[in-house]
Design a protein around this motif. Structure first.
Motif, PDB file in Angstrom:
ATOM      1  N   TRP A  62      15.854  46.521 -15.062  1.00 28.40           N
ATOM      2  CA  TRP A  62      14.870  47.598 -14.943  1.00 28.40           C
ATOM      3  C   TRP A  62      14.118  47.785 -16.260  1.00 28.40           C
ATOM      4  O   TRP A  62      12.906  47.951 -16.283  1.00 28.40           O
ATOM      5  CB  TRP A  62      15.588  48.894 -14.560  1.00 28.40           C
ATOM      6  CG  TRP A  62      14.738  49.932 -13.895  1.00 28.40           C
ATOM      7  CD1 TRP A  62      13.382  50.053 -13.946  1.00 28.40           C
ATOM      8  CD2 TRP A  62      15.206  51.004 -13.067  1.00 28.40           C
ATOM      9  NE1 TRP A  62      12.965  51.134 -13.213  1.00 28.40           N
ATOM     10  CE2 TRP A  62      14.072  51.734 -12.660  1.00 28.40           C
ATOM     11  CE3 TRP A  62      16.465  51.413 -12.657  1.00 28.40           C
ATOM     12  CZ2 TRP A  62      14.172  52.859 -11.862  1.00 28.40           C
ATOM     13  CZ3 TRP A  62      16.557  52.539 -11.851  1.00 28.40           C
ATOM     14  CH2 TRP A  62      15.428  53.253 -11.449  1.00 28.40           C
ATOM     15  N   GLY A  63      14.852  47.749 -17.372  1.00 24.69           N
ATOM     16  CA  GLY A  63      14.213  47.877 -18.674  1.00 24.69           C
ATOM     17  C   GLY A  63      13.248  46.739 -18.946  1.00 24.69           C
ATOM     18  O   GLY A  63      12.140  46.944 -19.475  1.00 24.69           O
ATOM     19  N   VAL A  70      26.222  57.130  -5.163  1.00 29.32           N
ATOM     20  CA  VAL A  70      24.822  57.251  -5.567  1.00 29.32           C
ATOM     21  C   VAL A  70      24.700  57.888  -6.946  1.00 29.32           C
ATOM     22  O   VAL A  70      23.985  57.387  -7.823  1.00 29.32           O
ATOM     23  CB  VAL A  70      24.034  58.077  -4.525  1.00 29.32           C
ATOM     24  CG1 VAL A  70      22.621  58.361  -5.021  1.00 29.32           C
ATOM     25  CG2 VAL A  70      23.982  57.343  -3.194  1.00 29.32           C
ATOM     26  N   GLY A  71      25.394  59.004  -7.168  1.00 31.50           N
ATOM     27  CA  GLY A  71      25.262  59.720  -8.433  1.00 31.50           C
ATOM     28  C   GLY A  71      25.674  58.877  -9.620  1.00 31.50           C
ATOM     29  O   GLY A  71      24.976  58.822 -10.635  1.00 31.50           O
ATOM     30  N   ARG A  72      26.808  58.180  -9.491  1.00 30.14           N
ATOM     31  CA  ARG A  72      27.285  57.367 -10.608  1.00 30.14           C
ATOM     32  C   ARG A  72      26.441  56.113 -10.779  1.00 30.14           C
ATOM     33  O   ARG A  72      26.159  55.688 -11.900  1.00 30.14           O
ATOM     34  CB  ARG A  72      28.760  57.011 -10.394  1.00 30.14           C
ATOM     35  CG  ARG A  72      29.649  58.243 -10.386  1.00 30.14           C
ATOM     36  CD  ARG A  72      31.062  57.911  -9.984  1.00 30.14           C
ATOM     37  NE  ARG A  72      31.831  59.144  -9.770  1.00 30.14           N
ATOM     38  CZ  ARG A  72      31.891  59.796  -8.622  1.00 30.14           C
ATOM     39  NH1 ARG A  72      31.238  59.339  -7.581  1.00 30.14           N
ATOM     40  NH2 ARG A  72      32.598  60.897  -8.510  1.00 30.14           N
ATOM     41  N   GLY A  73      26.056  55.494  -9.659  1.00 32.75           N
ATOM     42  CA  GLY A  73      25.193  54.310  -9.750  1.00 32.75           C
ATOM     43  C   GLY A  73      23.879  54.632 -10.425  1.00 32.75           C
ATOM     44  O   GLY A  73      23.380  53.875 -11.263  1.00 32.75           O
ATOM     45  N   GLN A  74      23.304  55.780 -10.077  1.00 36.70           N
ATOM     46  CA  GLN A  74      22.062  56.193 -10.708  1.00 36.70           C
ATOM     47  C   GLN A  74      22.284  56.597 -12.166  1.00 36.70           C
ATOM     48  O   GLN A  74      21.426  56.365 -13.022  1.00 36.70           O
ATOM     49  CB  GLN A  74      21.437  57.347  -9.921  1.00 36.70           C
ATOM     50  CG  GLN A  74      20.932  56.921  -8.549  1.00 36.70           C
ATOM     51  CD  GLN A  74      20.151  58.026  -7.856  1.00 36.70           C
ATOM     52  OE1 GLN A  74      20.278  59.200  -8.185  1.00 36.70           O
ATOM     53  NE2 GLN A  74      19.344  57.654  -6.887  1.00 36.70           N
ATOM     54  N   GLY A  75      23.429  57.198 -12.436  1.00 36.71           N
ATOM     55  CA  GLY A  75      23.724  57.612 -13.809  1.00 36.71           C
ATOM     56  C   GLY A  75      23.804  56.428 -14.756  1.00 36.71           C
ATOM     57  O   GLY A  75      23.247  56.451 -15.856  1.00 36.71           O
ATOM     58  N   ILE A  76      24.471  55.339 -14.342  1.00 38.81           N
ATOM     59  CA  ILE A  76      24.582  54.157 -15.190  1.00 38.81           C
ATOM     60  C   ILE A  76      23.251  53.422 -15.228  1.00 38.81           C
ATOM     61  O   ILE A  76      22.808  52.962 -16.283  1.00 38.81           O
ATOM     62  CB  ILE A  76      25.688  53.202 -14.691  1.00 38.81           C
ATOM     63  CG1 ILE A  76      26.962  53.974 -14.407  1.00 38.81           C
ATOM     64  CG2 ILE A  76      25.929  52.095 -15.700  1.00 38.81           C
ATOM     65  CD1 ILE A  76      27.405  54.882 -15.517  1.00 38.81           C
ATOM     66  N   GLY A  77      22.591  53.324 -14.076  1.00 40.58           N
ATOM     67  CA  GLY A  77      21.274  52.697 -14.039  1.00 40.58           C
ATOM     68  C   GLY A  77      20.270  53.408 -14.928  1.00 40.58           C
ATOM     69  O   GLY A  77      19.276  52.825 -15.367  1.00 40.58           O
ATOM     70  N   ASN A  78      20.550  54.667 -15.224  1.00 43.62           N
ATOM     71  CA  ASN A  78      19.667  55.464 -16.061  1.00 43.62           C
ATOM     72  C   ASN A  78      19.536  54.912 -17.480  1.00 43.62           C
ATOM     73  O   ASN A  78      18.602  55.262 -18.206  1.00 43.62           O
ATOM     74  CB  ASN A  78      20.198  56.906 -16.147  1.00 43.62           C
ATOM     75  CG  ASN A  78      19.099  57.927 -16.062  1.00 43.62           C
ATOM     76  OD1 ASN A  78      18.004  57.615 -15.598  1.00 43.62           O
ATOM     77  ND2 ASN A  78      19.351  59.126 -16.510  1.00 43.62           N
ATOM     78  N   LEU A  79      20.463  54.055 -17.864  1.00 38.74           N
ATOM     79  CA  LEU A  79      20.375  53.438 -19.185  1.00 38.74           C
ATOM     80  C   LEU A  79      19.161  52.516 -19.298  1.00 38.74           C
ATOM     81  O   LEU A  79      18.850  52.021 -20.381  1.00 38.74           O
ATOM     82  CB  LEU A  79      21.659  52.650 -19.481  1.00 38.74           C
ATOM     83  CG  LEU A  79      22.933  53.502 -19.616  1.00 38.74           C
ATOM     84  CD1 LEU A  79      24.157  52.606 -19.713  1.00 38.74           C
ATOM     85  CD2 LEU A  79      22.852  54.403 -20.838  1.00 38.74           C
ATOM     86  N   TYR A  80      18.463  52.276 -18.162  1.00 44.42           N
ATOM     87  CA  TYR A  80      17.258  51.449 -18.214  1.00 44.42           C
ATOM     88  C   TYR A  80      16.240  52.015 -19.199  1.00 44.42           C
ATOM     89  O   TYR A  80      15.484  51.267 -19.835  1.00 44.42           O
ATOM     90  CB  TYR A  80      16.623  51.333 -16.817  1.00 44.42           C
ATOM     91  CG  TYR A  80      15.723  52.490 -16.448  1.00 44.42           C
ATOM     92  CD1 TYR A  80      14.384  52.500 -16.805  1.00 44.42           C
ATOM     93  CD2 TYR A  80      16.214  53.591 -15.750  1.00 44.42           C
ATOM     94  CE1 TYR A  80      13.556  53.570 -16.469  1.00 44.42           C
ATOM     95  CE2 TYR A  80      15.408  54.651 -15.415  1.00 44.42           C
ATOM     96  CZ  TYR A  80      14.077  54.637 -15.780  1.00 44.42           C
ATOM     97  OH  TYR A  80      13.262  55.700 -15.466  1.00 44.42           O
ATOM     98  N   GLY A  81      16.199  53.358 -19.335  1.00 42.40           N
ATOM     99  CA  GLY A  81      15.242  53.977 -20.248  1.00 42.40           C
ATOM    100  C   GLY A  81      15.447  53.512 -21.670  1.00 42.40           C
ATOM    101  O   GLY A  81      14.477  53.225 -22.400  1.00 42.40           O
ATOM    102  N   LEU A  82      16.707  53.410 -22.089  1.00 41.45           N
ATOM    103  CA  LEU A  82      17.023  52.935 -23.434  1.00 41.45           C
ATOM    104  C   LEU A  82      16.573  51.490 -23.612  1.00 41.45           C
ATOM    105  O   LEU A  82      15.920  51.142 -24.607  1.00 41.45           O
ATOM    106  CB  LEU A  82      18.534  53.049 -23.676  1.00 41.45           C
ATOM    107  CG  LEU A  82      19.071  52.494 -24.997  1.00 41.45           C
ATOM    108  CD1 LEU A  82      18.487  53.269 -26.164  1.00 41.45           C
ATOM    109  CD2 LEU A  82      20.592  52.555 -25.018  1.00 41.45           C
TER     110      LEU A  82
END
Length: 353
Positions: A33-34, A295-307
């Protein structure tokens, strides 16, 4: 040794294995994603999109021109993702192609969720391209970091996916990060009187769209394989763009088809296919993580895409984000890490009783 293990021990081992692979898929999602923000940023300055923006701006103004160009770029992005995913399913074997056809035919019980997810995802990707065009890739990447808040909340209210106290704390920190991201930029732009409202709207569209899509996909993935599910999701998005939205804009006089044909040159196709491959595999790994860790945890880890996105954009384009984006991004990453470090026992049962 296996003979000495009872059923409960085997269940614990299987749970740990699922969680391990779920976190692994979500982390791969963040990396792909990043990387997607590199071609997503580069495509804006390539012709014919640069020329298209100038031609439309002459008649309708800069804001309208950027919105229309974002529509065409997003529609082309959806097509290249479909190509990449069909190729991926073909590599996996004939049984995947058959599974794809079976899933599409099971509309009432299964594929309807992924077609609905395509509408949510369409909103998110278009919003992300809007944010890139109006404000920049760094803001676009970090603004979307609010999406786990939406996804976790909807999954909890809709089908009772559990949210632990630790995960809730992570969500609240992500919210604080989102406030910093938007408030910092708005304050500075309000002082100059030049607020890029479409860019901020795009960031919100990305956060809400991806959050809703995750919740919808989590429901559909109870009955489908992730590889088939994500292909259907992008087929649905492509149909909406190319059968409904692009023709309607063409009827209103915008040169959509003309510039779509002009985009069929080697350099643009190379950038678009790079975007399609990175975004397609980002989605494959995203969808694979949901049945394993929720969903919540998958999205939470996927959120590292911003970094990853901010780092990649800085390394390749030399674009450094403002202080508000940095502070907000750090808070969002901290919130995601709180969700990431949750104990395995809390992930064993994803749904409420």
């Amino acid at each position: 040794m296996a003979e000495n293990l009872n059923l409960n021990d085997l269940k614990v081992m299987e749970s740990k294995r699922k969680v391990k692979f779920g976190y692994m898929w979500a982390l791969f999602c963040a990396v792909f994603w990043g990387i997607w923000y590199l071609p997503g940023t580069a495509v804006w300055v390539l012709n014919p999109f640069d020329d298209m923006s100038a031609v439309i701006a002459a008649d309708y103004g800069n804001s309208v021109s950027l919105v229309i160009v974002a529509v065409l770029i997003t529609a082309l992005n959806a097509l290249t993702v479909v190509i990449a995913l069909l190729f991926w399913n073909a590599i996996l074997g004939k049984h995947k192609i058959k599974e794809l056809g079976r899933t599409i035919m099971e509309f009432k019980h299964c594929s309807k969720w992924f077609f609905l997810g395509s509408i949510c995802g369409l909103t998110a990707v278009f919003g992300s391209y809007l944010a890139m065009g109006f404000i920049g890739a760094a803001f676009s990447a970090v603004a979307g970091l609010l999406y786990p808040v939406v996804g976790s909340t909807v999954a909890r209210l809709w089908y009772g996916e559990k949210i632990s106290k630790r995960a809730l704390a992570g969500i609240l920190i992500i919210v604080c990060g989102g406030i910093a991201i938007y408030a910092g930029g708005l304050v500075s732009e309000l002082a100059t009187g030049n607020v890029q409202w479409f860019g901020y709207l795009g960031g919100l569209m990305a956060a809400v769209g991806w959050g809703l899509e995750g919740a919808v996909a989590g429901k559909g993935l109870d009955l489908a394989e992730p590889d088939s599910a994500i292909t259907i999701r992008f087929i649905g998005e492509s149909l909406v763009w190319w059968i409904i939205i692009i023709p309607i804009l063409a009827l209103f006089g915008f040169p959509m088809l003309h510039y779509a044909l002009l985009a069929l040159n080697p350099m643009v196709l190379l950038v678009l296919m790079f975007a399609g491959i990175t975004f397609g595999f980002c989605y494959v790994t995203w969808y694979k993580s949901f049945p394993l860790i929720g969903v919540g945890r998958g999205q939470g880890i996927g959120n590292l895409y911003g970094l990853f996105a901010v780092i990649f954009v800085f390394l390749f384009f030399g674009s450094s984000p403002g202080w508000a984006i940095i502070v907000g991004g750090i808070l969002c990453v901290i919130g995601s890490l709180l969700m990431f470090t949750e104990s395995t026992g809390n992930v064993e049962s994803l749904r409420g009783d």
